[in-house]
Scaffold this motif. Structure first.
Motif, PDB file in Angstrom:
ATOM      1  N   SER A  57       0.827  -1.209   0.000  1.00 52.45           N
ATOM      2  CA  SER A  57       0.000   0.000   0.000  1.00 52.45           C
ATOM      3  C   SER A  57       0.859   1.255   0.000  1.00 52.45           C
ATOM      4  CB  SER A  57      -0.963  -0.011   1.193  1.00 52.45           C
ATOM      5  OG  SER A  57      -0.229  -0.072   2.385  1.00 52.45           O
ATOM      6  N   ARG A  58       0.231   2.390  -0.296  1.00 49.46           N
ATOM      7  CA  ARG A  58       0.966   3.650  -0.439  1.00 49.46           C
ATOM      8  C   ARG A  58       1.600   4.070   0.881  1.00 49.46           C
ATOM      9  NH1 ARG A  58      -2.028   8.247   1.015  1.00 49.46           N
ATOM     10  NH2 ARG A  58      -4.037   7.701   1.896  1.00 49.46           N
ATOM     11  N   LYS A  59       2.750   4.713   0.762  1.00 51.23           N
ATOM     12  CA  LYS A  59       3.511   5.213   1.911  1.00 51.23           C
ATOM     13  C   LYS A  59       3.652   4.179   3.025  1.00 51.23           C
ATOM     14  CE  LYS A  59       2.870  10.120   1.334  1.00 51.23           C
ATOM     15  NZ  LYS A  59       2.561  11.382   1.953  1.00 51.23           N
ATOM     16  N   SER A  60       4.126   2.996   2.643  1.00 49.12           N
ATOM     17  CA  SER A  60       4.283   1.939   3.642  1.00 49.12           C
ATOM     18  C   SER A  60       5.560   1.148   3.383  1.00 49.12           C
ATOM     19  CB  SER A  60       3.077   1.004   3.629  1.00 49.12           C
ATOM     20  OG  SER A  60       3.025   0.298   2.406  1.00 49.12           O
ATOM     21  N   GLN A  61       5.890   0.329   4.351  1.00 47.50           N
ATOM     22  CA  GLN A  61       7.091  -0.498   4.293  1.00 47.50           C
ATOM     23  C   GLN A  61       6.761  -1.853   4.888  1.00 47.50           C
ATOM     24  OE1 GLN A  61      10.813   1.332   5.512  1.00 47.50           O
ATOM     25  NE2 GLN A  61      11.156  -0.380   6.894  1.00 47.50           N
ATOM     26  N   ARG A  62       7.354  -2.893   4.346  1.00 52.06           N
ATOM     27  CA  ARG A  62       7.104  -4.256   4.819  1.00 52.06           C
ATOM     28  C   ARG A  62       8.390  -5.064   4.727  1.00 52.06           C
ATOM     29  NH1 ARG A  62       2.365  -7.788   2.177  1.00 52.06           N
ATOM     30  NH2 ARG A  62       1.462  -5.737   2.411  1.00 52.06           N
ATOM     31  N   SER A  63       8.662  -5.862   5.735  1.00 56.92           N
ATOM     32  CA  SER A  63       9.802  -6.779   5.707  1.00 56.92           C
ATOM     33  C   SER A  63       9.297  -8.190   5.485  1.00 56.92           C
ATOM     34  CB  SER A  63      10.576  -6.719   7.018  1.00 56.92           C
ATOM     35  OG  SER A  63      11.204  -5.473   7.154  1.00 56.92           O
ATOM     36  N   LEU A  64       9.966  -8.917   4.608  1.00 60.52           N
ATOM     37  CA  LEU A  64       9.626 -10.309   4.315  1.00 60.52           C
ATOM     38  C   LEU A  64      10.840 -11.184   4.584  1.00 60.52           C
ATOM     39  CD1 LEU A  64       7.923 -10.064   0.823  1.00 60.52           C
ATOM     40  CD2 LEU A  64       6.792 -10.417   2.997  1.00 60.52           C
ATOM     41  N   THR A  65      10.594 -12.372   5.049  1.00 61.14           N
ATOM     42  CA  THR A  65      11.640 -13.368   5.171  1.00 61.14           C
ATOM     43  C   THR A  65      11.293 -14.509   4.232  1.00 61.14           C
ATOM     44  OG1 THR A  65      12.048 -12.762   7.470  1.00 61.14           O
ATOM     45  CG2 THR A  65      12.883 -14.891   6.737  1.00 61.14           C
ATOM     46  N   VAL A  66      12.195 -14.802   3.306  1.00 59.91           N
ATOM     47  CA  VAL A  66      11.975 -15.846   2.304  1.00 59.91           C
ATOM     48  C   VAL A  66      12.946 -16.980   2.588  1.00 59.91           C
ATOM     49  CG1 VAL A  66      11.981 -16.374  -0.152  1.00 59.91           C
ATOM     50  CG2 VAL A  66      11.316 -14.101   0.619  1.00 59.91           C
ATOM     51  N   MET A  67      12.415 -18.189   2.717  1.00 65.68           N
ATOM     52  CA  MET A  67      13.257 -19.363   2.923  1.00 65.68           C
ATOM     53  C   MET A  67      13.797 -19.811   1.567  1.00 65.68           C
ATOM     54  SD  MET A  67      13.241 -19.631   6.106  1.00 65.68           S
ATOM     55  CE  MET A  67      14.281 -21.060   6.174  1.00 65.68           C
ATOM     56  N   VAL A  68      15.109 -19.960   1.481  1.00 63.89           N
ATOM     57  CA  VAL A  68      15.778 -20.373   0.252  1.00 63.89           C
ATOM     58  C   VAL A  68      16.447 -21.715   0.545  1.00 63.89           C
ATOM     59  CG1 VAL A  68      17.498 -19.731  -1.464  1.00 63.89           C
ATOM     60  CG2 VAL A  68      16.151 -17.959  -0.360  1.00 63.89           C
ATOM     61  N   LYS A  69      16.005 -22.763  -0.196  1.00 68.47           N
ATOM     62  CA  LYS A  69      16.458 -24.119   0.115  1.00 68.47           C
ATOM     63  C   LYS A  69      16.927 -24.847  -1.137  1.00 68.47           C
ATOM     64  CE  LYS A  69      13.178 -24.646   3.872  1.00 68.47           C
ATOM     65  NZ  LYS A  69      12.072 -25.443   4.426  1.00 68.47           N
ATOM     66  N   GLY A  70      17.883 -25.716  -0.945  1.00 71.60           N
ATOM     67  CA  GLY A  70      18.347 -26.626  -1.976  1.00 71.60           C
ATOM     68  C   GLY A  70      18.815 -27.896  -1.296  1.00 71.60           C
ATOM     69  N   SER A  71      18.525 -29.035  -1.889  1.00 74.27           N
ATOM     70  CA  SER A  71      18.860 -30.301  -1.243  1.00 74.27           C
ATOM     71  C   SER A  71      19.643 -31.205  -2.189  1.00 74.27           C
ATOM     72  CB  SER A  71      17.574 -31.000  -0.803  1.00 74.27           C
ATOM     73  OG  SER A  71      17.858 -32.225  -0.190  1.00 74.27           O
ATOM     74  N   ARG A  72      20.802 -31.631  -1.724  1.00 71.31           N
ATOM     75  CA  ARG A  72      21.655 -32.581  -2.441  1.00 71.31           C
ATOM     76  C   ARG A  72      21.915 -32.155  -3.886  1.00 71.31           C
ATOM     77  NH1 ARG A  72      22.620 -37.563  -0.348  1.00 71.31           N
ATOM     78  NH2 ARG A  72      22.541 -38.398  -2.444  1.00 71.31           N
ATOM     79  N   ILE A  73      22.458 -30.941  -4.033  1.00 67.31           N
ATOM     80  CA  ILE A  73      22.800 -30.417  -5.352  1.00 67.31           C
ATOM     81  C   ILE A  73      24.222 -30.884  -5.690  1.00 67.31           C
ATOM     82  CG2 ILE A  73      23.065 -28.331  -6.755  1.00 67.31           C
ATOM     83  CD1 ILE A  73      20.217 -28.769  -5.655  1.00 67.31           C
ATOM     84  N   PRO A  74      24.406 -31.614  -6.806  1.00 63.06           N
ATOM     85  CA  PRO A  74      25.756 -32.068  -7.163  1.00 63.06           C
ATOM     86  C   PRO A  74      26.617 -30.907  -7.642  1.00 63.06           C
ATOM     87  CG  PRO A  74      24.172 -32.763  -8.827  1.00 63.06           C
ATOM     88  CD  PRO A  74      23.391 -32.115  -7.726  1.00 63.06           C
ATOM     89  N   LEU A  75      27.858 -30.830  -7.152  1.00 64.34           N
ATOM     90  CA  LEU A  75      28.768 -29.756  -7.522  1.00 64.34           C
ATOM     91  C   LEU A  75      29.673 -30.140  -8.692  1.00 64.34           C
ATOM     92  CD1 LEU A  75      29.913 -28.528  -4.012  1.00 64.34           C
ATOM     93  CD2 LEU A  75      28.307 -27.429  -5.563  1.00 64.34           C
ATOM     94  N   TYR A  76      29.857 -31.455  -8.929  1.00 61.88           N
ATOM     95  CA  TYR A  76      30.809 -31.949  -9.921  1.00 61.88           C
ATOM     96  C   TYR A  76      32.147 -31.267  -9.671  1.00 61.88           C
ATOM     97  CZ  TYR A  76      26.502 -33.817 -11.682  1.00 61.88           C
ATOM     98  OH  TYR A  76      25.307 -34.461 -11.759  1.00 61.88           O
ATOM     99  N   GLU A  77      32.715 -30.561 -10.602  1.00 65.86           N
ATOM    100  CA  GLU A  77      34.000 -29.900 -10.364  1.00 65.86           C
ATOM    101  C   GLU A  77      33.820 -28.451  -9.907  1.00 65.86           C
ATOM    102  OE1 GLU A  77      36.981 -31.377 -10.338  1.00 65.86           O
ATOM    103  OE2 GLU A  77      35.896 -33.217 -10.721  1.00 65.86           O
TER     104      GLU A  77
END
Length: 102
Positions: A57-77
């Protein structure tokens, strides 16, 4: 091993990204569509999260927390420079957080 049987280093990520949205407009609210966040290391996406749709909304501020996940991602080299001691990195790791809001 990855799903094809190739032996490689694997990484799992679980982190929180805190974002602050500020709308300084006097008359209009700003719709923010659902957007994905990608956390990458050396051009390899390690984790993903989603910003849910919201309307600031106008003239407002909001903080969000976003969960960022990754599971068993292969790195190779790609993970040759990553090393840790008791689970803590030895040197800083240059991650890149990518997202686009329209």
């Amino acid at each position: 091993m990855d799903s094809s049987g190739l032996v490689t280093e694997m990484v799992s990520m679980n982190c929180a990204v805190k974002l602050t949205f500020r709308n300084t407009a006097s008359f209009l609210g700003v719709p923010v569509p659902s957007t994905s966040l990608d956390l990458s290391y050396s051009k390899l996406n390690l984790a993903t999260g989603i910003i849910t749709k919201l309307c600031q909304s106008r003239k407002s501020q909001r903080s969000l927390t976003v969960m960022v996940k990754g599971s068993r991602i292969p790195l190779y080299e790609g993970g040759a420079m990553l090393s840790s001691l008791n689970g803590a990195p030895i040197q800083p790791v240059p991650f890149i957080l990518k997202f686009m809001l329209r």
